[in-house]
Design a protein around this motif. Structure first.
Motif, mmCIF file in Angstrom:
data_model
loop_
_atom_site.group_PDB
_atom_site.id
_atom_site.type_symbol
_atom_site.label_atom_id
_atom_site.label_comp_id
_atom_site.label_asym_id
_atom_site.label_seq_id
_atom_site.Cartn_x
_atom_site.Cartn_y
_atom_site.Cartn_z
ATOM 1 N N GLY A 119 0.794 -1.213 0.000
ATOM 2 C CA GLY A 119 0.000 0.000 0.000
ATOM 3 C C GLY A 119 0.830 1.268 0.000
ATOM 4 O O GLY A 119 0.305 2.345 0.227
ATOM 5 N N PHE A 122 -0.504 4.570 -1.428
ATOM 6 C CA PHE A 122 -1.969 4.625 -1.466
ATOM 7 C C PHE A 122 -2.415 5.963 -0.905
ATOM 8 O O PHE A 122 -1.959 6.381 0.150
ATOM 9 C CB PHE A 122 -2.574 3.503 -0.612
ATOM 10 N N PRO A 124 -5.527 7.962 0.637
ATOM 11 C CA PRO A 124 -6.834 7.623 1.203
ATOM 12 C C PRO A 124 -8.011 8.255 0.464
ATOM 13 O O PRO A 124 -9.092 7.686 0.441
ATOM 14 C CB PRO A 124 -6.750 8.145 2.643
ATOM 15 N N GLY A 128 -10.125 3.102 -5.288
ATOM 16 C CA GLY A 128 -9.321 1.919 -5.533
ATOM 17 C C GLY A 128 -8.717 1.928 -6.918
ATOM 18 O O GLY A 128 -7.530 1.663 -7.098
ATOM 19 N N ASN A 131 -5.984 4.415 -7.185
ATOM 20 C CA ASN A 131 -4.815 3.955 -6.454
ATOM 21 C C ASN A 131 -4.070 2.848 -7.194
ATOM 22 O O ASN A 131 -2.854 2.742 -7.077
ATOM 23 C CB ASN A 131 -5.207 3.485 -5.051
ATOM 24 N N ALA A 167 -10.008 4.797 -0.962
ATOM 25 C CA ALA A 167 -9.217 3.780 -0.275
ATOM 26 C C ALA A 167 -9.303 3.904 1.242
ATOM 27 O O ALA A 167 -9.043 2.945 1.957
ATOM 28 C CB ALA A 167 -7.764 3.873 -0.719
ATOM 29 N N LYS A 168 -9.697 5.064 1.729
ATOM 30 C CA LYS A 168 -9.773 5.223 3.176
ATOM 31 C C LYS A 168 -10.863 4.344 3.791
ATOM 32 O O LYS A 168 -10.855 4.089 4.981
ATOM 33 C CB LYS A 168 -9.986 6.687 3.554
ATOM 34 N N TYR A 170 -11.347 1.273 2.886
ATOM 35 C CA TYR A 170 -10.940 -0.124 2.740
ATOM 36 C C TYR A 170 -10.491 -0.685 4.080
ATOM 37 O O TYR A 170 -9.898 0.016 4.892
ATOM 38 C CB TYR A 170 -9.764 -0.238 1.764
ATOM 39 N N SER A 172 -7.979 -3.106 6.308
ATOM 40 C CA SER A 172 -6.544 -3.288 6.114
ATOM 41 C C SER A 172 -6.282 -4.519 5.258
ATOM 42 O O SER A 172 -5.360 -4.545 4.448
ATOM 43 C CB SER A 172 -5.831 -3.383 7.447
ATOM 44 N N THR A 175 -6.590 -3.581 1.653
ATOM 45 C CA THR A 175 -5.439 -2.801 1.213
ATOM 46 C C THR A 175 -4.264 -3.715 0.905
ATOM 47 O O THR A 175 -3.599 -3.566 -0.118
ATOM 48 C CB THR A 175 -5.040 -1.788 2.300
ATOM 49 N N GLY A 179 -2.619 -4.194 -2.713
ATOM 50 C CA GLY A 179 -1.210 -3.842 -2.905
ATOM 51 C C GLY A 179 -0.422 -5.007 -3.464
ATOM 52 O O GLY A 179 0.369 -4.851 -4.402
#
Lengths: 434, 287
Positions: A119, A122, A124, A128, A131, A167-168, A170, A172, A175, A179
């Motif tokens: 990530g 990335f 936030p 997606g 990113n 993405a914020k 998502y 963990s 993520t 990634g």
């Protein structure tokens, strides 16, 4: 003959350790002046090897890596193992060009993409999809290359529904999956993977290992895989190298390299003691002593069929605090066998305390273990110490007919060797009068 | 034999070595990563758009409010001359072009500090980041320029207070110079702040002070003779004066002043790239 894709020659990286960044202006002027007069840098003490067990002197220079020579062939999965601070990350940083070497040379064929931390980059606020493009281009891909792989990435990561969500939002796990998928699918010639597998859940780890195998065996791509997880290294890698104190200690087949590493790690330390000044901890808490003991004596080697104690002695310089000591026990393969905390030290006065925790007999399996010790002071939450591998010991099995293995002498499987109760289940029809 | 050796070396796509030459600037890499440049610009725009309620309206609001304040404070209260040009246009023109410089400067000057984490993880030509900042600043500048052109057209059609001339065509040159100066100063600053962190504080009010040393709120013609050399030594002076000269027909425009700014920009930019390039290599080891 396979193609050599990475060639590392006499690679070395010098770091300045100790205090950096204070008084540098005056130091810089001094150094500049010395250089003008053709003198040596007045602040350098070069030549020390990277031995983290010793305390760094102020302004000392340390070779984080020195004299590294190796080659990697196309399609290989090279495992890179070594203790924390041995220089693995430095090696990866050099290979991925995050930092430049002090001497030596690396020659690379093809593109290198590193998955140093999932990530990276990335943002936030970006979705997606955005990113994925961002991350792909950071790794040096063109937009159209990313576009061509977008569907595969999304499928693998399982984020199709959230592709246009920032993405914020998502989790963990998402993520991490995303990634990893980006790096794995963008098909760089060389993929650097550093401990990412530690983050995801078991299903994802399995998937990721499978993907890496596929990338190397079918795609003919080269993977450099750094991990403390020996079973993953064993499963995935075709060759391994072990770094020790910044030098290449061993390279070759996976199994002997892992064995070499494990032997090195288990330079056992059954007891450690510090004076107050050098004791680890913080301004409130100092760990003065920690030891493994059995039969009232400190030891490096314990018998699993007897009680094992871990004793600590610490100094607390504040009053009224709740102190939580904890230990995690790690096997030589790197997994945590158990974690345990002492929740009962409430509102302590300042002073020196001795605590003891007992691992009951018939619990551990034979093997080598290391201890992580941590202490948290509550209200407010304050991690006073968190130190891996603070102790290391071997557990062996002494003579004991009461033991789990009984009289059997062969190899005994199991992560732990708990003694369970076997009872007689009495079937009514078989009841006999005694 | 020699040709064998040559072939042997030619096979490698990338050779990582200790960096000895300061002038070894990765231009080819920057070109190869041009899509990343685009993504960074996009990121900058998206962040502004998504994180604020008014979004890009701020781009318009900010110069308008600043102009109003300048009109009140410097025009009404202090009674500074505007060379006979309507105050709105005089201040707005100065602010528009000055803003592009100061934005470019302050944004690029945070490159290392804001991106330390990502720089520690992955390689890409670091110069991409400040270049992207200057590019995304350009979008903002263009919006503000349109705003200015709106006011300008009104005054051009409805009144006879301004006399634009052919020097308007030099505007792209001014924009490039402002971008170059902002970028050059910015990357020098960000390189220095990795070692000497106090410079950040200097930067914050330094840019403000610099504005007063630039004919943004006053015309060059009103500067007393003994201070003129100082104001003229400022490379931004000729840019702002030239911009106003072209659009509003006031101020002065000697070519040698512009040439001075061009040379100054070129030197600052070159120096900046060299220093930045040097810092980029050791930065991760010093943070």
């Amino acid at each position: 003959m396979p193609d050599t894709i990475i060639q590392v020659e006499n690679l070395g990286k010098l770091y300045r350790v100790g205090e950096i960044g204070t008084g540098t202006l005056s130091h810089d002027i001094n150094r500049f002046w010395a250089r003008l007069r053709g003198r040596e840098d007045p602040f350098s003490k070069v030549g020390t090897i990277n031995d983290r067990t010793k305390r760094a002197e102020k302004g000392e220079h340390v070779w984080a890596l020195n004299d590294i020579n190796f080659e990697v062939q196309q399609g290989e999965v090279l495992g890179i193992i070594g203790k924390n601070g041995a220089g693995k990350s430095t090696l990866l940083k050099l290979l991925s060009r995050v930092t430049s070497p002090t001497r030596g040379e690396v020659r690379i064929k093809g593109r290198v993409a590193s998955l140093l931390e999932v990530g990276t980059g990335f943002h936030p606020e970006m979705t997606g999809r955005e990113n994925i493009y961002m991350n792909g281009t950071i790794m040096g891909m063109r937009r159209r290359e990313v576009r061509a792989k977008l569907d595969d990435i999304v499928d693998f990561a399982g984020v199709a529904k959230y592709l246009d969500t920032p993405a914020k939002r998502y989790s963990s796990g998402m993520t991490v999956r995303l990634g990893f998928a980006i790096a794995a699918f963008l098909e760089p010639e060389i993929l650097i993977v550093d401990e990412v597998l530690a983050v995801g859940d078991a299903a994802f780890q399995k998937k990721a290992i499978g993907k890496m195998q596929e990338v190397s065996s079918e795609g003919g791509r080269t993977v450099l895989f750094v991990s403390h997880n020996m079973s993953a290294v064993q499963q995935l890698c075709t060759r391994a190298l072990c770094i020790e104190n910044g030098t290449l200690a061993q390279i070759g087949n996976v199994r002997p390299t892992i064995e070499y590493y494990l032997k090195g790690v288990n330079r056992n330390i059954g007891s450690r003691e510090w004076n107050f000044e050098s004791a680890p901890g913080n301004d409130k808490f100092k760990l003065l002593k920690i030891q493994v003991a059995q039969d009232g004596r400190s030891t490096n080697t314990v018998d699993i069929n007897k009680n094992i104690q871990i004793k600590i002695e610490y100094d607390l310089s504040v009053s009224g605090k709740t102190v939580v000591n904890g230990i995690n026990l790690y096997s030589s393969q790197g997994y945590c066998v158990f974690a345990n905390c002492d929740w009962n030290q409430r509102h302590l006065n300042k002073g020196t305390y001795v605590r003891k925790v007992e691992i009951p007999a018939y619990t551990l399996a034979e093997g080598s273990y290391s201890v992580l010790f941590q202490t948290i002071i509550l209200d407010p939450w304050d991690v006073a110490i968190h130190q891996k591998e603070i102790l290391a010991f071997d557990a062996i099995e002494g003579q004991d007919t009461n033991s789990v293995r009984g009289l059997y002498k062969g190899p005994w499987p199991g992560v732990v060797r708990i003694k369970l109760n076997w009872s007689k289940e009495v079937l009514l029809s078989h009841v006999q009068e005694d | 034999m020699a040709s064998d050796k040559f072939l042997e070396e030619d096979r490698w796509d990338l050779v990582i070595q200790p960096n000895k030459s300061l002038l070894n600037i990765p231009w080819a890499d920057i070109w190869r990563y041009r899509d990343l440049w685009r993504m960074f610009v996009k990121r900058d725009v998206i962040t502004v758009y998504k994180q604020t309620i008014l979004g890009p309206i701020w781009y318009v609001l900010q110069p308008v409010l600043t102009t109003l304040v300048f009109m009140l404070v410097f025009g009404r209260i202090a009674g500074l001359s505007t060379d006979g040009v309507p105050q709105v246009l005089f201040y707005l023109s100065g602010i528009t072009i000055w803003n592009y410089f100061s934005e470019s400067f302050t944004n690029t000057s945070k490159t290392f500090i804001e991106n330390a984490q990502i720089f520690g993880k992955v390689y890409f030509p670091r110069l991409i980041l400040p270049l992207a900042k200057v590019s995304s600043g350009l979008i903002k500048f263009l919006i503000q320029l349109i705003l200015f052109l709106g006011f300008w057209s009104y005054f051009l059609i409805a009144t006879e207070t301004i006399q634009p001339n052919a020097y308007v065509l030099l505007t792209p040159v001014y924009v490039v110079l402002m971008a170059g100066l902002g970028l050059g100063f910015g990357i020098i600053f960000t390189s220095l702040t990795t070692k000497y962190k106090d410079l950040i504080f200097l930067l914050q009010f330094g840019v403000q002070l610099l504005m007063y040393a630039t004919p943004v709120i006053y015309p060059l013609s009103s500067v007393p003779e003994k201070y003129r050399p100082f104001i003229l030594a400022n490379p931004i002076t000729s840019i702002i004066e030239g911009f106003k000269y072209g659009f509003l027909g006031v101020g002065e425009f000697p070519w040698e002043h512009l040439m001075y700014s061009v040379c100054f920009t070129a030197i600052i930019l070159w120096l900046g790239v060299v220093i930045f390039n040097r810092t980029e290599r050791s930065f991760i080891d010093t943070v």
